[in-house]
Scaffold this motif. Structure first.
Motif, PDB file in Angstrom:
ATOM      1  N   ASP A 350     -10.291  23.091  10.956  1.00  0.00           N
ATOM      2  CA  ASP A 350     -10.463  22.872  12.390  1.00  0.00           C
ATOM      3  C   ASP A 350     -10.196  21.405  12.742  1.00  0.00           C
ATOM      4  N   ASN A 351     -11.128  20.761  13.392  1.00  0.00           N
ATOM      5  CA  ASN A 351     -10.892  19.388  13.849  1.00  0.00           C
ATOM      6  C   ASN A 351     -10.922  18.368  12.724  1.00  0.00           C
ATOM      7  N   ASN A 352     -11.316  18.768  11.529  1.00  0.00           N
ATOM      8  CA  ASN A 352     -11.377  17.829  10.406  1.00  0.00           C
ATOM      9  C   ASN A 352     -10.157  17.908   9.490  1.00  0.00           C
ATOM     10  N   LYS A 353      -9.263  18.851   9.718  1.00  0.00           N
ATOM     11  CA  LYS A 353      -8.101  18.966   8.843  1.00  0.00           C
ATOM     12  C   LYS A 353      -7.153  17.789   9.063  1.00  0.00           C
ATOM     13  N   VAL A 354      -6.502  17.360   7.972  1.00  0.00           N
ATOM     14  CA  VAL A 354      -5.512  16.286   8.042  1.00  0.00           C
ATOM     15  C   VAL A 354      -4.154  16.906   7.740  1.00  0.00           C
ATOM     16  N   LEU A 355      -3.274  16.898   8.704  1.00  0.00           N
ATOM     17  CA  LEU A 355      -1.963  17.514   8.561  1.00  0.00           C
ATOM     18  C   LEU A 355      -0.851  16.488   8.338  1.00  0.00           C
ATOM     19  N   ALA A 356      -1.056  15.255   8.772  1.00  0.00           N
ATOM     20  CA  ALA A 356      -0.018  14.235   8.622  1.00  0.00           C
ATOM     21  C   ALA A 356       0.089  13.772   7.172  1.00  0.00           C
ATOM     22  N   THR A 357       1.310  13.622   6.680  1.00  0.00           N
ATOM     23  CA  THR A 357       1.502  13.012   5.374  1.00  0.00           C
ATOM     24  C   THR A 357       1.336  11.497   5.496  1.00  0.00           C
ATOM     25  N   GLU A 358       1.012  10.871   4.378  1.00  0.00           N
ATOM     26  CA  GLU A 358       1.021   9.407   4.301  1.00  0.00           C
ATOM     27  C   GLU A 358       1.723   9.011   3.005  1.00  0.00           C
ATOM     28  N   THR A 359       2.546   7.972   3.089  1.00  0.00           N
ATOM     29  CA  THR A 359       3.306   7.514   1.931  1.00  0.00           C
ATOM     30  C   THR A 359       2.967   6.059   1.638  1.00  0.00           C
ATOM     31  N   TRP A 360       2.606   5.805   0.391  1.00  0.00           N
ATOM     32  CA  TRP A 360       2.237   4.453  -0.056  1.00  0.00           C
ATOM     33  C   TRP A 360       3.416   3.830  -0.784  1.00  0.00           C
ATOM     34  N   ASP A 361       3.723   2.598  -0.432  1.00  0.00           N
ATOM     35  CA  ASP A 361       4.819   1.861  -1.048  1.00  0.00           C
ATOM     36  C   ASP A 361       4.234   0.797  -1.969  1.00  0.00           C
ATOM     37  N   PRO A 362       4.415   0.912  -3.282  1.00  0.00           N
ATOM     38  CA  PRO A 362       3.840  -0.082  -4.190  1.00  0.00           C
ATOM     39  C   PRO A 362       4.414  -1.479  -3.992  1.00  0.00           C
ATOM     40  N   ALA A 363       5.596  -1.570  -3.386  1.00  0.00           N
ATOM     41  CA  ALA A 363       6.202  -2.887  -3.159  1.00  0.00           C
ATOM     42  C   ALA A 363       5.461  -3.670  -2.088  1.00  0.00           C
ATOM     43  N   THR A 364       4.865  -2.963  -1.124  1.00  0.00           N
ATOM     44  CA  THR A 364       4.155  -3.634  -0.033  1.00  0.00           C
ATOM     45  C   THR A 364       2.654  -3.375  -0.045  1.00  0.00           C
ATOM     46  N   GLY A 365       2.235  -2.317  -0.754  1.00  0.00           N
ATOM     47  CA  GLY A 365       0.823  -1.944  -0.744  1.00  0.00           C
ATOM     48  C   GLY A 365       0.386  -1.314   0.557  1.00  0.00           C
ATOM     49  N   ARG A 366       1.335  -0.842   1.358  1.00  0.00           N
ATOM     50  CA  ARG A 366       1.018  -0.296   2.674  1.00  0.00           C
ATOM     51  C   ARG A 366       1.329   1.195   2.758  1.00  0.00           C
ATOM     52  N   TRP A 367       0.663   1.848   3.718  1.00  0.00           N
ATOM     53  CA  TRP A 367       0.847   3.271   3.966  1.00  0.00           C
ATOM     54  C   TRP A 367       1.650   3.490   5.229  1.00  0.00           C
ATOM     55  N   THR A 368       2.478   4.517   5.237  1.00  0.00           N
ATOM     56  CA  THR A 368       3.241   4.921   6.410  1.00  0.00           C
ATOM     57  C   THR A 368       2.919   6.371   6.722  1.00  0.00           C
TER      58      THR A 368
END
Length: 866
Positions: A350-368
């Protein structure tokens, strides 16, 4: 065309998973998802086999119960056709539900432990190398191995760690669990010469005990030093398997606890996910729970662990955008890590599901943040990297808020490029031949590519062995290489600590970060070559239109035409004709080879609707088949854009909308699922209750799907239950016809406007179905196309690429384009593709009062009337 230069020729097969994709313009930055596809079982465990096929198990076929005695083997080369899955029966006396798995040197898969079958929970089975039979293993485990982890040691033999007595023991009473004999899995075992041997010296409560549920699928990898490294909730450890074994444990992070902020919740526990993204480098993310029943706020934290030195080095990297419990992490060939699925809280949808993917880049340490899928994937789901570079995700449930007999595919951004302002499949390197596909460590091998463009990386990726949010098989190993034209000289990993003996995908990555399809190879002196000729999937629904120096003519352009051969192409948008030549395309993509022109064909539609049968209530029934032919909604019919009429706002904060022929209009609030009845412009009256979806027959004849997934009818005073279960969408017509789609994508029809449970199964499967009347049903197919059925016979294709649909009793149909949000209308209860676009529309949900009006929920969640 030149012949392959090296002895082991890599065959190519068409890739139906990449053919005919409706690619959104943001795919090169966010990736894209397929529609949901049917799957015969709930795939609690997923293993990619050396043949390229994928084995899953976790429930009986079509039956949502916990049972690991049915194995479904999927052939991706057949897409999701009816014959793509082979169902293999298990072995009497072994139930592999929640067991563990690892490869044997002959290419078979050893599956050990699980739950009881005829009083035994210590058995094992083998998926044979050809993946066409399940075999027996006479040796029995010494200990209970429910929720255990198995990996291949540096010497090529499996080791199994953790686990407990099925369904008992754990963090609630740690010492009592030990005293009752429920935690014998604290002693690891190795499989050698056909027998299990206990490592009594490695018995460890810190690593595998009940405290904080450390026994529950410990995250484990072979370390570069040859030992086994692992993370078990709040502890990390090294296991030295030599002789009788020994364990050295140390703190990892705080144990699981209640938290109010995801970024402060510990990223520990069996609901976290982790993957080895480089040699001796691990990232662990999410989590914060003891088990699937603990209702705790999920963590968004991420920690890297470097085990290349004498002591592990921990470092916190950026937090994810979302906390995630029971997500899955997959390392891509490029080294980036994709995390998908999970819940913000426990195993709640329901309202707690996470549908978006997230991708981590080890070169920057950031998520997209990337594209979002359609279905909640939580506890008992899995995700695995396929040969074509896409990720298969499936399963979830038993128990849970869903029972997912379905799968979806995520296509990462590296598969796409932009051509003339439009997204398209990216040109990819292609491996043509190998000097060998059975390799030894510290060996030089050669790889032939189709073209001489520069290669930036060559990597080995362990084949997926996924269950319970952890892939115990996948690890990414960059290897050194040199390039001379189309030939690469590659050095295989020097030690078995870096790359344990087993099976790997060999992938070449170009300077733009685009990977080739993976070729499966065997690595290790005693590891057998994969069964059959190596092959790779080649995607894109391309049809040859000319040979070099000929003329390519396309109909109904513009269309994409590529020029080249063997994976090396340049493309152009063509209307009419173009010379198939270097001059016309401005480049010679493969010097010295005969080249060809291919046109990218439109989607052929087809099996958007599948399944059928009979039963008495929603949730029951068996499969059948459907029909459909391809086309394009916008291309196959003229576009009419009326100059009169505008969109006027008359409500806010909506997620669902429904209207009847008499004008009765009902909406669901997007924030709290409350139900509201339209009274006058910007004047709505709240009805009792909370609903997930809603449909209208007429005034005081309103239907909804409750938060418990049961159908309810509102008579103007109160909601009353209609016998049903597990429903996700509902539609209604003015003649009293009610249609629902359940969690298994089955379609059920109720012909009367009352509280009877007189449901019948409609042939076919769909995401959503709305009735125009009892003899005219309109659907969003599993492939996101439009279909019509009379409720008895098969489904007929009427249009494509939609996300929502509505029908009115006077014969009009409204749909929302999946990519643009635009509203399209068709008038006439027939299968003629005569669609016209309603101007200035961009929404997420639609309702159809009549053939002259439309009601839309915009992307801003406001309600508009046209």
């Amino acid at each position: 065309m030149a012949a392959a230069q090296l002895p082991v020729v890599v065959a190519t097969t068409a890739d139906p998973l990449l053919d005919g994709l409706a690619i959104p313009d943001d795919a090169p930055t966010r990736g894209m998802w397929s529609a949901s596809k049917p799957w015969p079982i709930i795939s609690v465990t997923t293993v990619m086999l050396p043949t390229g096929k994928i084995a899953t198990f976790g429930s009986p076929q079509g039956n949502g119960v916990q049972d690991g005695r049915t194995f479904a083997v999927w052939d991706p080369a057949k897409g999701f056709s009816a014959d793509s899955q082979a169902i293999l029966p298990g072995i009497a006396g072994v139930n592999s539900f929640c067991g563990a798995q690892a490869f044997r040197p002959d290419g078979s898969v050893l599956v050990s432990g699980g739950i009881f079958d005829n009083g035994s929970d210590k058995g094992s089975v083998l998926i044979n190398p050809a993946a066409n039979a399940i075999g027996t293993v006479s040796a029995k485990l010494a200990n209970d191995r429910y929720y255990s982890t198995m990996v291949t040691k540096a010497d090529g033999n499996p080791i199994i760690v953790g686990g407990s007595y099925p369904y008992q023991g754990g963090h609630a009473d740690p010492q009592g669990s030990i005293d009752k004999g429920l935690m014998t899995g604290m002693t690891p075992e190795v499989f050698e010469n056909g027998a299990w041997r206990s490592l009594f010296g490695a018995k460890s409560r810190d690593a595998f005990g009940p405290d904080n549920n450390r026994f529950w699928y410990p995250r484990a990898w072979v370390a570069p030093n040859g030992k086994i490294f692992g993370v078990s909730s709040d502890k990390m450890w090294y296991l030295d398997p030599a002789n009788s074994g020994s364990v050295t444990a140390m703190p990892f992070r705080d144990p699981q606890r209640d938290a109010t902020v995801a970024a402060q919740a510990p990223n520990t526990g069996p609901n976290s996910t982790a993957v080895m993204y480089d040699i001796g480098k691990i990232i662990q993310v999410g989590g914060n729970s003891f088990d699937n029943g603990s209702q705790m706020l999920a963590s968004s934290r991420a920690t890297t662990i470097d085990i290349n030195g004498a002591t592990p080095i921990l470092a916190d990297t950026a937090t994810m955008t979302y906390g995630r419990s029971w997500a899955n992490a997959t390392v891509l060939p490029t080294g980036k890590v994709v995390v998908m699925g999970g819940s913000l809280f426990g195993d709640q949808a329901d309202n707690n599901k996470v549908l978006a993917t997230e991708t981590w880049d080890p070169a920057t340490g950031r998520w997209t943040v990337g594209a979002s899928n359609a279905i909640y994937r939580g506890y008992h789901s899995s995700a695995s990297l396929m040969q074509n570079g896409a990720i298969l995700t499936s399963g979830g449930g038993i128990p849970g808020p869903v029972n997912n007999f379905n799968a979806e595919i995520y296509y990462p951004p590296y598969l796409f490029t932009t051509v003339n302002g439009k997204a398209a499949l990216a040109p990819r390197p292609q491996i043509v031949s190998l000097s060998a596909n059975k390799l030894s460590h510290a060996q030089s091998m050669r790889v032939e590519l189709a073209g001489a463009d520069g290669v930036a990386q060559v990597v080995l990726l362990g084949l997926a062995q996924v269950t319970h949010s952890f892939d115990s098989g996948q690890r990414r190993i960059p290897v050194t290489f040199t390039q001379a034209g189309t030939l690469l000289t590659v050095q295989t990993p020097a030690t078995t600590g870096i790359a344990p003996p087993g099976y790997y995908q060999l992938v070449a990555i170009d300077a733009k970060g685009v990977p080739s399809a993976g070729v499966i190879v065997a690595l290790g002196a005693n590891v057998a070559a994969p069964v059959g000729q190596p092959s790779i999937p080649v995607g894109g629904n391309w049809v040859n239109c000319a040979t070099e120096n000929g003329t390519c003519t396309v109909a109904n352009g513009p269309k994409t035409v590529r020029y080249g051969v063997n994976g090396q192409y340049v493309t152009k948008q063509v209307t009419g004709s173009i010379a198939c030549s270097n001059a016309a395309f401005g480049n010679d993509p493969v010097y010295g080879a005969t080249k060809y022109c291919d046109v990218l064909a439109a989607s052929t539609g087809g099996s958007g609707m599948s399944g059928g049968g009979s039963g008495s209530t929603p949730g029951q029934g068996a499969g059948g088949s459907g029909t459909g032919t391809g086309g394009s909604m916008s291309a196959n019919s003229p576009v009419s854009t009326p100059s009169t009429s505008t969109w006027n706002s008359f409500g806010i904060a909506a997620s669902k909308i429904a209207t009847g022929a008499d004008g009765t209009t009902v909406t669901i609030n997007k924030d709290n699922n409350t139900v509201w009845l339209y009274v006058a412009d910007n004047n709505w009256r709240q009805l009792p209750g909370q609903m997930r979806d809603v449909a209208v027959v007429g005034a005081n004849r309103i239907y909804g799907i409750g938060l418990d997934a049961v159908v309810y009818r509102f008579d103007g005073t109160q909601w009353s239950a209609v016998p049903s279960a597990n429903n996700v969408s509902i539609g209604a017509a003015s003649d009293g016809t009610i249609v629902v789609v359940n969690q298994n994508k089955e379609v059920w029809l109720k012909p009367t406007d009352d509280l009877q449970g007189n449901w019948r199964r409609v042939p076919g499967s769909a995401q959503k179905v709305v009735p125009m009347n009892g003899k005219s049903l309109w659907a969003v197919g599993l492939d996101n196309n439009v279909y019509r059925s009379d409720g008895t016979n098969g489904w007929v294709y009427v249009g494509n690429t939609i996300s929502d649909i509505a029908a009115s009793s006077d014969g009009s149909v409204l749909v929302i384009n999946r990519n643009t949000g635009a509203v399209w209308r068709k008038v006439g209860d027939n299968t003629t593709e005569a669609w016209s676009m309603i101007p200035n529309s961009n929404g997420v949900a639609i309702a159809a009062p009549n053939a002259q009006r439309a009601i839309l929920i915009g992307r801003d969640a406001n309600i508009y009337r046209w």
